[in-house]
Design an enzyme around this catalytic site. Structure first.
Site, PDB file in Angstrom:
ATOM      1  N   CYS A  60     -57.246   3.346 -33.275  1.00 50.77           N
ATOM      2  CA  CYS A  60     -56.273   4.135 -32.525  1.00 50.77           C
ATOM      3  C   CYS A  60     -54.909   3.459 -32.715  1.00 50.77           C
ATOM      4  O   CYS A  60     -54.731   2.309 -32.323  1.00 50.77           O
ATOM      5  CB  CYS A  60     -56.704   4.133 -31.068  1.00 50.77           C
ATOM      6  SG  CYS A  60     -55.571   4.939 -29.972  1.00 50.77           S
ATOM      7  N   CYS A  85     -42.434   6.278 -25.016  1.00 56.19           N
ATOM      8  CA  CYS A  85     -42.589   7.709 -25.326  1.00 56.19           C
ATOM      9  C   CYS A  85     -41.570   8.507 -24.536  1.00 56.19           C
ATOM     10  O   CYS A  85     -41.247   8.165 -23.400  1.00 56.19           O
ATOM     11  CB  CYS A  85     -44.007   8.152 -24.951  1.00 56.19           C
ATOM     12  SG  CYS A  85     -44.371   9.856 -25.409  1.00 56.19           S
ATOM     13  N   CYS A 115     -49.388   9.078 -17.350  1.00 56.97           N
ATOM     14  CA  CYS A 115     -49.509   8.133 -18.468  1.00 56.97           C
ATOM     15  C   CYS A 115     -48.686   6.865 -18.232  1.00 56.97           C
ATOM     16  O   CYS A 115     -47.495   6.927 -17.930  1.00 56.97           O
ATOM     17  CB  CYS A 115     -49.068   8.819 -19.752  1.00 56.97           C
ATOM     18  SG  CYS A 115     -49.038   7.716 -21.170  1.00 56.97           S
ATOM     19  N   CYS A 133     -45.214  12.029 -19.532  1.00 56.59           N
ATOM     20  CA  CYS A 133     -46.328  12.612 -18.778  1.00 56.59           C
ATOM     21  C   CYS A 133     -46.531  11.832 -17.473  1.00 56.59           C
ATOM     22  O   CYS A 133     -46.487  10.600 -17.468  1.00 56.59           O
ATOM     23  CB  CYS A 133     -47.610  12.587 -19.605  1.00 56.59           C
ATOM     24  SG  CYS A 133     -47.454  13.545 -21.127  1.00 56.59           S
ATOM     25  N   CYS A 175     -54.256   4.051 -22.758  1.00 54.96           N
ATOM     26  CA  CYS A 175     -53.161   3.495 -23.539  1.00 54.96           C
ATOM     27  C   CYS A 175     -52.069   2.944 -22.624  1.00 54.96           C
ATOM     28  O   CYS A 175     -51.810   3.460 -21.556  1.00 54.96           O
ATOM     29  CB  CYS A 175     -52.597   4.531 -24.502  1.00 54.96           C
ATOM     30  SG  CYS A 175     -51.638   5.825 -23.738  1.00 54.96           S
ATOM     31  N   GLU A 182     -49.497  -1.273 -28.965  1.00 59.35           N
ATOM     32  CA  GLU A 182     -50.949  -1.490 -28.934  1.00 59.35           C
ATOM     33  C   GLU A 182     -51.670  -0.775 -30.067  1.00 59.35           C
ATOM     34  O   GLU A 182     -51.261   0.299 -30.488  1.00 59.35           O
ATOM     35  CB  GLU A 182     -51.525  -0.909 -27.643  1.00 59.35           C
ATOM     36  CG  GLU A 182     -51.131  -1.628 -26.414  1.00 59.35           C
ATOM     37  CD  GLU A 182     -51.703  -0.930 -25.195  1.00 59.35           C
ATOM     38  OE1 GLU A 182     -51.339  -1.333 -24.104  1.00 59.35           O
ATOM     39  OE2 GLU A 182     -52.495   0.010 -25.353  1.00 59.35           O
TER      40      GLU A 182
HETATM   41  N1  SAH Z   1     -48.834  11.313 -27.233  1.00 60.30           N
HETATM   42  C1  SAH Z   1     -50.057  11.771 -27.770  1.00 60.30           C
HETATM   43  C2  SAH Z   1     -50.967  10.672 -28.256  1.00 60.30           C
HETATM   44  C3  SAH Z   1     -50.970   9.421 -27.452  1.00 60.30           C
HETATM   45  S1  SAH Z   1     -51.523   9.554 -25.760  1.00 60.30           S
HETATM   46  C4  SAH Z   1     -50.789  12.657 -26.799  1.00 60.30           C
HETATM   47  O1  SAH Z   1     -50.386  12.724 -25.636  1.00 60.30           O
HETATM   48  O2  SAH Z   1     -51.736  13.304 -27.228  1.00 60.30           O
HETATM   49  C5  SAH Z   1     -53.191   9.177 -26.047  1.00 60.30           C
HETATM   50  C6  SAH Z   1     -54.177   9.747 -25.043  1.00 60.30           C
HETATM   51  O3  SAH Z   1     -54.214   8.907 -23.889  1.00 60.30           O
HETATM   52  C7  SAH Z   1     -53.874  11.167 -24.570  1.00 60.30           C
HETATM   53  O4  SAH Z   1     -54.967  12.038 -24.803  1.00 60.30           O
HETATM   54  C8  SAH Z   1     -53.651  10.964 -23.098  1.00 60.30           C
HETATM   55  O5  SAH Z   1     -54.063  12.060 -22.405  1.00 60.30           O
HETATM   56  C9  SAH Z   1     -54.465   9.715 -22.793  1.00 60.30           C
HETATM   57  N2  SAH Z   1     -54.078   9.088 -21.540  1.00 60.30           N
HETATM   58  C10 SAH Z   1     -52.839   8.753 -21.127  1.00 60.30           C
HETATM   59  N3  SAH Z   1     -52.883   8.215 -19.881  1.00 60.30           N
HETATM   60  C11 SAH Z   1     -54.177   8.204 -19.510  1.00 60.30           C
HETATM   61  C12 SAH Z   1     -54.871   7.764 -18.342  1.00 60.30           C
HETATM   62  N4  SAH Z   1     -54.228   7.228 -17.315  1.00 60.30           N
HETATM   63  N5  SAH Z   1     -56.220   7.899 -18.314  1.00 60.30           N
HETATM   64  C13 SAH Z   1     -56.884   8.440 -19.361  1.00 60.30           C
HETATM   65  N6  SAH Z   1     -56.283   8.860 -20.493  1.00 60.30           N
HETATM   66  C14 SAH Z   1     -54.945   8.754 -20.558  1.00 60.30           C
HETATM   67 FE1  SF4 Z   2     -46.409  10.241 -24.398  1.00 57.31          FE
HETATM   68 FE2  SF4 Z   2     -48.340   9.292 -22.818  1.00 57.31          FE
HETATM   69 FE3  SF4 Z   2     -47.677  11.873 -22.699  1.00 57.31          FE
HETATM   70 FE4  SF4 Z   2     -48.974  10.931 -24.892  1.00 57.31          FE
HETATM   71  S1  SF4 Z   2     -49.767  11.021 -22.810  1.00 57.31           S
HETATM   72  S2  SF4 Z   2     -47.168  12.297 -24.832  1.00 57.31           S
HETATM   73  S3  SF4 Z   2     -48.069   8.848 -24.989  1.00 57.31           S
HETATM   74  S4  SF4 Z   2     -46.318  10.136 -22.174  1.00 57.31           S
END
Ligand code: SAH
Ligand code: SF4
Length: 359
Positions: A113, A120, A127, A124, A344, A87
């Site tokens: 973005c 990944c 995520c 997390c 994302c 994306e």
């Molecule tokens: N991996 C990197 C960059 C990509 S993630 C990182 O973690 O910083 C991009 C952003 O999306 C991060 O700030 C993450 O906290 C946010 N994100 C992921 N899942 C989310 C969710 N369910 N609601 C809101 N933000 C989310």
């Molecule tokens: Fe990876 Fe999602 Fe965690 Fe960013 S927020 S490091 S994309 S698993």
């Protein structure tokens, strides 16, 4: 699969094509005139065009899906040459301004973005990208192509500024070599000329790689996805925290070469009942003491199956108020593109659902 020409800085391309002045012409066709084929590069001799065609691909991306939001956000799903998808989000940050006669007095401002990996490894718990696991790193060319493609699709002139945030799918510092190569290609004066100051790398906190990025001195900003103020909760949200804990991240940020007029952005994903209390805000103030920081509060964006909830507006505002009262700059991320699924990984998820329905 052919090598992509977008992988190359100008100096590197000069070593690949002879005579070397041709590299500058090719760069001009690719980034300034933004042609789609080598055959369109009119001032190149026929045999050079043929050998370029044999050796290189020009654009490794195809638009697989595109969703427009009422606020000007466009979310792209790009298909890579191996059929995998990532994306990219085109964000309208500021609308253009016009005078009474309708002449544009200020250009619109955009931020893009971009993704750095398919999936990944960090995993997390909040995520959606993490749910699909890790497939592969993107090449530098695939990162560069995201910007080229969205600029083209929006008729954004080659030399008009935009900002890049490495905040799409993937952990940018887990793909450091290709990330830094893409940053260098973006910075090329004969190319898109997007300076380091306009590029922000968002990381979940690989401290050792923050140091490496700093040593490379590319002038890019960093944003830290902190999300928690104690290691216990951060271990739950970001398992990698067990290897790189909060203090190691804070120490790495303090070592990172930062433009003294700028602030380091700390992203704080707010989850109802987990980290939205004033006690956490208090700890955050303490933790960031001595750092020129800016905090960006993000509403957790729920999706089916997640154990977490979106916080109330009131708790967000109270959290923000506490930070501001105690001297921290703090913004709340407005959920751009909320009507087309903001966080994302969610557009890709929708595609999967559609595919499953078809099957
Ligand atoms: N991996 C990197 C960059 C990509 S993630 C990182 O973690 O910083 C991009 C952003 O999306 C991060 O700030 C993450 O906290 C946010 N994100 C992921 N899942 C989310 C969710 N369910 N609601 C809101 N933000 C989310
Ligand atoms: Fe990876 Fe999602 Fe965690 Fe960013 S927020 S490091 S994309 S698993």
């Amino acid at each position: 699969m052919k090598d992509c020409i977008l992988n190359y800085t100008l100096e590197e391309l000069k070593n690949e094509v002879k005579p070397s002045f041709r590299a500058k012409q090719i760069y001009n066709w690719v980034y300034v005139k933004q042609v789609d084929t080598f055959d369109q590069m009119k001032n190149l001799p026929k045999d050079l065009k043929e050998s370029l065609n044999e050796r290189f691909s020009l654009n490794p991306l195809k638009i697989a899906n595109k969703e427009l939001s009422s606020d000007g956000t466009i979310k792209y799903l790009f298909e890579l040459e191996d059929g995998k998808t990532v994306e990219t989000v085109w964000l309208l940050m500021k609308k253009e301004e016009k005078d009474l006669e309708g002449n544009i007095t200020k250009e619109a401002k955009y931020t893009v973005c971009v993704s750095t990996q398919v999936g990944c490894k960090v995993g997390c718990s909040f995520c959606l990208t993490a749910k699909g696991g890790f497939t592969r790193d993107l090449s530098a060319g695939e990162i560069v192509a995201q910007i080229l493609s969205v600029k083209k699709d929006n008729n954004h002139p080659f030399n008009r500024a935009l900002n890049i945030v490495y905040m799409g799918m993937g952990e940018p510092l887990d793909n450091l070599d290709n990330l830094t190569q893409a940053i260098k290609v973006f910075k090329e004066d004969d190319g898109l000329s997007i300076g380091g100051k306009r590029q922000t790398v968002s990381t979940s906190g690989l401290s050792s790689k923050i140091d490496k990025l700093g040593e490379l001195d590319l002038g890019v900003h960093i944003a830290i996805s902190l999300h928690a103020v104690d290691d216990e909760l951060r271990n739950e949200l970001i398992p990698m925290n067990k290897a790189f804990n909060i203090q190691s991240i804070i120490d790495a940020v303090k070592r990172y070469p930062i433009d003294t007029r700028k602030r380091v952005m700390f992203e704080y994903l707010v989850i109802k009942g987990k980290n939205d209390d004033i006690a956490s805000a208090k700890k955050l103030v303490k933790l960031l003491h001595g750092i020129k920081a800016k905090v960006n509060l993000i509403y957790f964006n729920p999706y089916p199956g997640t154990p977490y909830d979106r916080p109330s507006k009131r708790s967000m505002l109270e959290f923000q108020e506490y930070l501001v009262k105690h001297g921290l700059l703090c913004t709340i991320r407005d959920s751009k593109g909320i009507d087309i699924s903001a966080a994302c990984g969610q557009l890709k998820e929708k595609e999967l659902e559609k595919e499953l329905e078809k099957a």
